[in-house]
Write an enzyme that holds these catalytic residues in place. Structure first.
Site, short mmCIF file in Angstrom:
data_model
loop_
_atom_site.label_atom_id
_atom_site.label_comp_id
_atom_site.label_asym_id
_atom_site.label_seq_id
_atom_site.Cartn_x
_atom_site.Cartn_y
_atom_site.Cartn_z
N ASN A 41 40.50 80.48 59.52
CA ASN A 41 41.60 80.93 58.68
C ASN A 41 41.06 81.47 57.36
O ASN A 41 40.05 80.99 56.83
CB ASN A 41 42.66 79.84 58.45
CG ASN A 41 42.12 78.54 57.92
OD1 ASN A 41 41.00 78.14 58.20
ND2 ASN A 41 42.93 77.84 57.13
N ILE A 42 41.73 82.51 56.88
CA ILE A 42 41.32 83.18 55.64
C ILE A 42 42.57 83.29 54.76
O ILE A 42 43.49 84.06 55.09
CB ILE A 42 40.73 84.58 55.94
CG1 ILE A 42 39.57 84.47 56.93
CG2 ILE A 42 40.27 85.26 54.64
CD1 ILE A 42 39.12 85.80 57.52
N GLU A 43 42.61 82.49 53.70
CA GLU A 43 43.82 82.44 52.88
C GLU A 43 43.76 83.48 51.75
O GLU A 43 42.73 84.11 51.51
CB GLU A 43 44.01 81.02 52.33
CG GLU A 43 44.19 80.03 53.47
CD GLU A 43 44.52 78.62 53.01
OE1 GLU A 43 44.32 78.30 51.83
OE2 GLU A 43 44.99 77.85 53.88
N CYS A 51 45.58 83.29 60.10
CA CYS A 51 45.17 82.09 60.85
C CYS A 51 43.88 82.34 61.62
O CYS A 51 43.53 83.49 61.95
CB CYS A 51 46.25 81.71 61.86
SG CYS A 51 47.75 81.06 61.11
N GLU A 53 43.25 81.73 64.74
CA GLU A 53 43.50 82.32 66.06
C GLU A 53 43.62 83.84 65.97
O GLU A 53 43.04 84.58 66.77
CB GLU A 53 44.81 81.77 66.65
CG GLU A 53 44.81 80.28 66.88
CD GLU A 53 45.33 79.48 65.70
OE1 GLU A 53 44.97 79.81 64.55
OE2 GLU A 53 46.07 78.52 65.92
N CYS A 90 50.56 78.46 65.15
CA CYS A 90 51.84 78.76 64.50
C CYS A 90 52.62 79.79 65.34
O CYS A 90 52.10 80.39 66.28
CB CYS A 90 51.61 79.28 63.07
SG CYS A 90 51.13 81.02 63.00
N CYS A 93 51.09 83.35 65.54
CA CYS A 93 49.94 83.42 66.47
C CYS A 93 50.40 83.35 67.92
O CYS A 93 49.85 84.04 68.78
CB CYS A 93 48.94 82.32 66.16
SG CYS A 93 48.04 82.61 64.62
N1 THU Z 1 46.42 77.74 60.28
C1 THU Z 1 45.60 78.27 61.23
O1 THU Z 1 44.61 78.96 60.92
N2 THU Z 1 45.91 78.05 62.53
C2 THU Z 1 46.90 77.23 62.96
O2 THU Z 1 47.07 77.04 64.16
C3 THU Z 1 47.79 76.58 61.99
C4 THU Z 1 47.61 76.99 60.57
C5 THU Z 1 46.06 77.92 58.87
C6 THU Z 1 46.92 78.81 58.06
C7 THU Z 1 46.67 78.31 56.66
O3 THU Z 1 45.47 78.90 56.16
C8 THU Z 1 46.40 76.82 56.84
O4 THU Z 1 46.07 76.67 58.21
C9 THU Z 1 47.55 75.93 56.47
O5 THU Z 1 48.71 76.34 57.07
#
Ligand code: THU
Length: 134
Positions: A41-43, A51, A53, A90, A93
């Site tokens: 994940n890259i915020e 995410c 995925e 989520c 995804c």
């Molecule tokens: N996130 C994912 O990368 N994959 C998931 O299946 C659930 C959530 C990430 C998004 C965000 O960066 C962090 O988790 C918190 O929601």
């Protein structure tokens, strides 16, 4: 194969950029041809986070791969090496998976290589909207 994929997801999780949530996720996507694409994940401070995925799927698609067999997902608090719970994809995804995968696509939600669940995409997103199949 499940364990190899989970191991790749655990490694990818180390690259997670998650300063806002402190929730680190790694994913490893297996193409039908046997190639593994990883993602984390890259915020973003404006809320446009991606995410793990989708990172893996978009990396594969941008390389010309569109047929997939399974994806392993490992997620949890970034301060901890081990995930304590299963991390389920989520809604966004799940919809993106629907774009490229059929209902038998396997989603492996893992805490570690010895503790995981396997779900089909059909289970995770029943009655999915799919314009192509309308
Ligand atoms: N996130 C994912 O990368 N994959 C998931 O299946 C659930 C959530 C990430 C998004 C965000 O960066 C962090 O988790 C918190 O929601």
């Amino acid at each position: 194969m499940y364990k190899e994929l989970i191991r790749a997801a655990v490694n990818a999780r180390k690259n997670a950029y998650c300063p806002y949530s402190q929730f680190a996720v790694g994913a490893a996507l297996l193409t039908l041809g046997g190639k593994i694409y990883t993602g984390c994940n890259i915020e973003n401070n404006a809320g446009t986070s991606n995410c793990a995925e989708r990172t893996a799927i978009y990396k594969a698609v941008s390389d010309g791969y569109k047929d997939f067999k399974s994806i392993a997902i490992v997620g949890g608090n970034s301060l901890k090496d081990q995930s304590e719970d299963y991390c389920y994809p989520c809604g966004i995804c799940r919809q993106v998976m629907t774009e490229f995968c059929d209902g038998s696509f396997e989603v492996i939600c893992a805490k570690n290589v010895d503790d995981f669940e396997v779900h089909t995409l059909d289970e995770l997103i029943p009655y999915a909207f799919n314009l192509i199949k309308q």
